[in-house]
Scaffold this motif. Structure first.
Motif, PDB file in Angstrom:
ATOM      1  N   ILE A 168      -8.151 -36.422   8.581  1.00 55.93           N
ATOM      2  CA  ILE A 168      -6.946 -35.730   8.120  1.00 55.93           C
ATOM      3  C   ILE A 168      -7.233 -34.251   7.885  1.00 55.93           C
ATOM      4  N   VAL A 169      -8.376 -33.969   7.263  1.00 54.95           N
ATOM      5  CA  VAL A 169      -8.750 -32.574   7.007  1.00 54.95           C
ATOM      6  C   VAL A 169      -8.974 -31.829   8.323  1.00 54.95           C
ATOM      7  N   MET A 170      -9.617 -32.493   9.288  1.00 59.64           N
ATOM      8  CA  MET A 170      -9.803 -31.868  10.604  1.00 59.64           C
ATOM      9  C   MET A 170      -8.447 -31.522  11.220  1.00 59.64           C
ATOM     10  N   PHE A 171      -7.498 -32.452  11.139  1.00 63.17           N
ATOM     11  CA  PHE A 171      -6.160 -32.200  11.681  1.00 63.17           C
ATOM     12  C   PHE A 171      -5.519 -30.983  11.017  1.00 63.17           C
ATOM     13  N   LEU A 172      -5.676 -30.880   9.691  1.00 67.50           N
ATOM     14  CA  LEU A 172      -5.072 -29.758   8.972  1.00 67.50           C
ATOM     15  C   LEU A 172      -5.653 -28.425   9.406  1.00 67.50           C
ATOM     16  N   ILE A 173      -6.988 -28.343   9.489  1.00 66.39           N
ATOM     17  CA  ILE A 173      -7.589 -27.039   9.785  1.00 66.39           C
ATOM     18  C   ILE A 173      -7.449 -26.655  11.263  1.00 66.39           C
ATOM     19  N   THR A 174      -7.143 -27.619  12.136  1.00 64.52           N
ATOM     20  CA  THR A 174      -6.897 -27.272  13.542  1.00 64.52           C
ATOM     21  C   THR A 174      -5.462 -26.806  13.763  1.00 64.52           C
ATOM     22  N   ARG A 175      -4.644 -26.825  12.706  1.00 65.99           N
ATOM     23  CA  ARG A 175      -3.266 -26.324  12.833  1.00 65.99           C
ATOM     24  C   ARG A 175      -3.224 -24.812  12.729  1.00 65.99           C
ATOM     25  N   GLY A 176      -4.345 -24.188  12.368  1.00 68.58           N
ATOM     26  CA  GLY A 176      -4.377 -22.738  12.232  1.00 68.58           C
ATOM     27  C   GLY A 176      -4.590 -22.332  10.791  1.00 68.58           C
ATOM     28  N   ASP A 177      -5.237 -21.169  10.585  1.00 66.17           N
ATOM     29  CA  ASP A 177      -5.595 -20.727   9.243  1.00 66.17           C
ATOM     30  C   ASP A 177      -4.389 -20.531   8.338  1.00 66.17           C
ATOM     31  N   LYS A 178      -3.300 -20.006   8.893  1.00 67.69           N
ATOM     32  CA  LYS A 178      -2.145 -19.707   8.057  1.00 67.69           C
ATOM     33  C   LYS A 178      -1.496 -20.983   7.542  1.00 67.69           C
ATOM     34  N   GLN A 179      -1.320 -21.969   8.432  1.00 64.92           N
ATOM     35  CA  GLN A 179      -0.737 -23.234   7.989  1.00 64.92           C
ATOM     36  C   GLN A 179      -1.676 -23.962   7.034  1.00 64.92           C
ATOM     37  N   THR A 180      -2.968 -23.907   7.330  1.00 66.19           N
ATOM     38  CA  THR A 180      -3.941 -24.541   6.443  1.00 66.19           C
ATOM     39  C   THR A 180      -3.911 -23.905   5.065  1.00 66.19           C
ATOM     40  N   SER A 181      -3.816 -22.580   5.017  1.00 63.07           N
ATOM     41  CA  SER A 181      -3.819 -21.884   3.726  1.00 63.07           C
ATOM     42  C   SER A 181      -2.578 -22.228   2.906  1.00 63.07           C
ATOM     43  N   ARG A 182      -1.447 -22.480   3.569  1.00 69.19           N
ATOM     44  CA  ARG A 182      -0.243 -22.873   2.823  1.00 69.19           C
ATOM     45  C   ARG A 182      -0.458 -24.205   2.123  1.00 69.19           C
ATOM     46  N   VAL A 183      -1.021 -25.174   2.855  1.00 64.03           N
ATOM     47  CA  VAL A 183      -1.322 -26.480   2.259  1.00 64.03           C
ATOM     48  C   VAL A 183      -2.333 -26.316   1.135  1.00 64.03           C
ATOM     49  N   GLU A 184      -3.371 -25.514   1.387  1.00 68.64           N
ATOM     50  CA  GLU A 184      -4.417 -25.276   0.394  1.00 68.64           C
ATOM     51  C   GLU A 184      -3.837 -24.668  -0.872  1.00 68.64           C
ATOM     52  N   ASN A 185      -2.956 -23.686  -0.735  1.00 68.54           N
ATOM     53  CA  ASN A 185      -2.375 -23.009  -1.897  1.00 68.54           C
ATOM     54  C   ASN A 185      -1.598 -23.979  -2.780  1.00 68.54           C
ATOM     55  N   VAL A 186      -0.796 -24.846  -2.152  1.00 65.18           N
ATOM     56  CA  VAL A 186       0.007 -25.812  -2.909  1.00 65.18           C
ATOM     57  C   VAL A 186      -0.892 -26.804  -3.642  1.00 65.18           C
ATOM     58  N   LEU A 187      -1.899 -27.344  -2.936  1.00 65.49           N
ATOM     59  CA  LEU A 187      -2.792 -28.329  -3.542  1.00 65.49           C
ATOM     60  C   LEU A 187      -3.609 -27.731  -4.684  1.00 65.49           C
ATOM     61  N   VAL A 188      -4.017 -26.472  -4.541  1.00 58.15           N
ATOM     62  CA  VAL A 188      -4.791 -25.822  -5.605  1.00 58.15           C
ATOM     63  C   VAL A 188      -3.942 -25.658  -6.857  1.00 58.15           C
ATOM     64  N   ILE A 189      -2.691 -25.266  -6.681  1.00 59.69           N
ATOM     65  CA  ILE A 189      -1.790 -25.129  -7.836  1.00 59.69           C
ATOM     66  C   ILE A 189      -1.649 -26.467  -8.563  1.00 59.69           C
ATOM     67  N   LEU A 190      -1.483 -27.546  -7.782  1.00 64.61           N
ATOM     68  CA  LEU A 190      -1.372 -28.874  -8.384  1.00 64.61           C
ATOM     69  C   LEU A 190      -2.644 -29.249  -9.143  1.00 64.61           C
ATOM     70  N   LYS A 191      -3.793 -28.968  -8.521  1.00 63.13           N
ATOM     71  CA  LYS A 191      -5.055 -29.355  -9.146  1.00 63.13           C
ATOM     72  C   LYS A 191      -5.311 -28.560 -10.425  1.00 63.13           C
ATOM     73  N   VAL A 192      -5.054 -27.274 -10.408  1.00 63.37           N
ATOM     74  CA  VAL A 192      -5.224 -26.461 -11.609  1.00 63.37           C
ATOM     75  C   VAL A 192      -4.262 -26.926 -12.694  1.00 63.37           C
ATOM     76  N   ALA A 193      -3.050 -27.291 -12.284  1.00 59.42           N
ATOM     77  CA  ALA A 193      -2.073 -27.805 -13.260  1.00 59.42           C
ATOM     78  C   ALA A 193      -2.592 -29.072 -13.922  1.00 59.42           C
ATOM     79  N   ALA A 194      -3.217 -29.966 -13.133  1.00 61.04           N
ATOM     80  CA  ALA A 194      -3.770 -31.207 -13.694  1.00 61.04           C
ATOM     81  C   ALA A 194      -4.878 -30.901 -14.696  1.00 61.04           C
TER      82      ALA A 194
END
Length: 486
Positions: A168-194
């Motif tokens: 799944i992670v391989m699929f995400l990072i092969t979508r391109g840096d910009k799309q990957t960074s959007r997913v990364e940004n959202v997940l980081v916000i969730l994790k910091v919130a937790a």
């Protein structure tokens, strides 16, 4: 012999790396790098290590262990920030050391980092797998033993969740840096919130008596490790240090940074500051909620503490977000590891197909796929936990190189190397302190970790002298020119 020594110490022209990396798209901003760094650093460790180190090594003084480890990481981060600002090349320490010290030393630093990424990706993926299976078990969903354990475990064949997670992670990072960074940004916000939810809710259950004595008396554990006193705090630093190594993942992607002279220092230093604050806060709250001895052998101290304090729903929410948030660490490590493999292929130190950039996606797809395959093998089929400290060992070797690399870098800044947008303060003292501090943490690792690091180093030397030295693109160019002149 003189010619061999000359080839090993031949320095790469920085303009060559600029040209080779020009096909990578510079799309990542400071916000993206902060998310990448925080997502990689604030990983499974923040939900497990505070309890483990408190119980096994330092007691309530685990907070001091985290602070001391952060100081060491901070000293190195300053060197990283200047290096990345001056030389925003893919491959981080490998490429930088190639430029300032020479090919052989760059290979040593890069090979050490490669161990970190292979093992770290597998380690986090398997941890995510275990936590996911633990979450769904109360629902009556259980994987058969042969699909939940590696082949080296009794009754095991493959950890299927680990395989799926890495794919799944391989699929995400092969979508391109910009799309990957959007997913990364959202997940980081969730994790910091937790993490913040745990800190706020857990703080209501603190009993100050659990902090006394803050530094327990020293004794030796049954396994020979130290508990209590300064020795226990020092032992805790060596265990904890792997928590802070994620900022290398930022530097590894510097060839894809917008305005790297500014974004790289901000991303590296900023993510470390955020991570340190969260780690210290979590450790203080955790040892304040229950006496540190309660966390011995506890693989999920954060969730356990919340449930014991009467907050089962909060515990479940925090653990669910933590599992999802582990993807951020995997994304950062997979991106950084694949860029390092790309750098080796780019220079001919490993097969050149690793250094090819896909014309459509502008990504090193061959390196990403190779990183995925090796990580799947380690995480799904092999027992890797005994190698976990090799993550710290390999990284600390690279950190020492980067710290002392500031000295030759300063002599070339503004000449054949760009003037960086950030310079490490208190030069020449700070780089030396970073080197000595990294050496001290390395010395504190257990003997097994040092032996495994030595074995990995020997394998790397064999590859370098048998393959890398003879296929290095620069050496081949020099030999062609030499033949043309004859």
């Amino acid at each position: 012999m003189a010619n061999l020594f000359k080839r090993m110490n031949r320095k790469e022209d920085p303009s060559v790396y600029e040209q080779k990396d020009s096909n990578l798209v510079r799309s990542l901003t400071t916000k993206d790098f902060l998310a990448l760094g925080v997502g990689t650093i604030v990983s499974t460790a923040i939900f497990t290590l505070p309890g483990i180190v408190a119980a096994n090594n330092a007691g309530p003084a685990v907070t001091i262990s985290f602070l001391l480890a952060a100081i060491v990481a901070g000293l190195v981060a300053l060197s990283y920030a200047e290096m990345a600002s001056a030389m925003p090349f893919a491959g981080s320490a490998y490429s930088w050391i190639n430029v300032v010290f020479g090919e052989f030393w760059g290979w040593v630093a890069g090979w050490a980092l490669l161990a970190e990424y292979f093992i770290a990706v597998s380690f986090v993926a398997a941890g995510l797998s275990a936590n996911f299976r633990g979450l769904i078990a109360p629902l009556g969903i259980n994987f058969p033993t042969y699909l939940a354990n590696p082949v080296s475990a009794k009754g095991g064949l493959v950890d299927i969740c680990t395989v799926v997670v890495i794919l799944i992670v391989m699929f995400l990072i092969t979508r391109g840096d910009k799309q990957t960074s959007r997913v990364e940004n959202v997940l980081v916000i969730l994790k910091v919130a937790a993490v913040l939810v745990f800190i706020v809710v857990g703080a209501t259950a603190i009993h100050f008596a659990n902090y006394v004595p803050f530094i327990p008396a020293h004794h030796v554990n049954a396994d020979g490790t130290s508990f209590g006193g300064f020795s226990g705090i020092y032992a805790g630093v060596s265990v904890i240090f792997l928590s802070y190594i994620g900022f290398d993942s930022i530097a590894a992607n510097s060839a894809e940074a917008k305005n790297p002279q500014k974004t790289m220092p901000r991303g590296i230093i900023g993510s470390l500051v955020i991570a340190v604050t969260l780690f210290v806060a979590v450790s203080l709250v955790l040892v304040g909620m229950f006496k540190y001895t309660n966390y011995a052998g506890n693989a999920e101290p954060v969730g356990w503490a919340l449930r014991q304090a009467g907050h089962p729903i909060v515990a479940s929410v925090v653990q669910i977000i933590a599992v999802v948030g582990m993807f951020t660490a995997l994304i950062g490590m997979m991106m950084a590891g694949s860029r390092l493999l790309y750098s080796f292929g780019r220079d001919g130190m490993l097969p050149k197909f690793l250094g090819k950039i896909n014309k459509k996606s502008h990504l090193p797809l061959n390196a990403i796929i190779t990183m995925t395959v090796i990580s799947v093998v380690i995480g799904a089929f092999l027992t890797f936990t005994f190698l976990s400290q090799l993550i710290s060992a390999g990284t600390l070797i690279a950190f020492m190189f980067v710290s002392i690399g500031i000295y030759p870098l300063r002599k070339r800044e503004g000449k054949d190397i760009n003037m960086p947008g950030f310079k490490e303060p208190f030069f020449p003292v700070m780089p030396a302190l970073g080197f000595l501090a990294s050496l001290a943490v390395f010395w504190g690792l257990d003997n097994d970790a040092k032996i495994y690091a030595l074995v990995w180093f020997i394998i790397g030397m064999v590859i370098y002298f048998v393959y890398g030295m003879h296929h290095n693109t620069r050496n081949q160019q020099v030999e062609v020119k030499s033949n043309d002149n004859e």
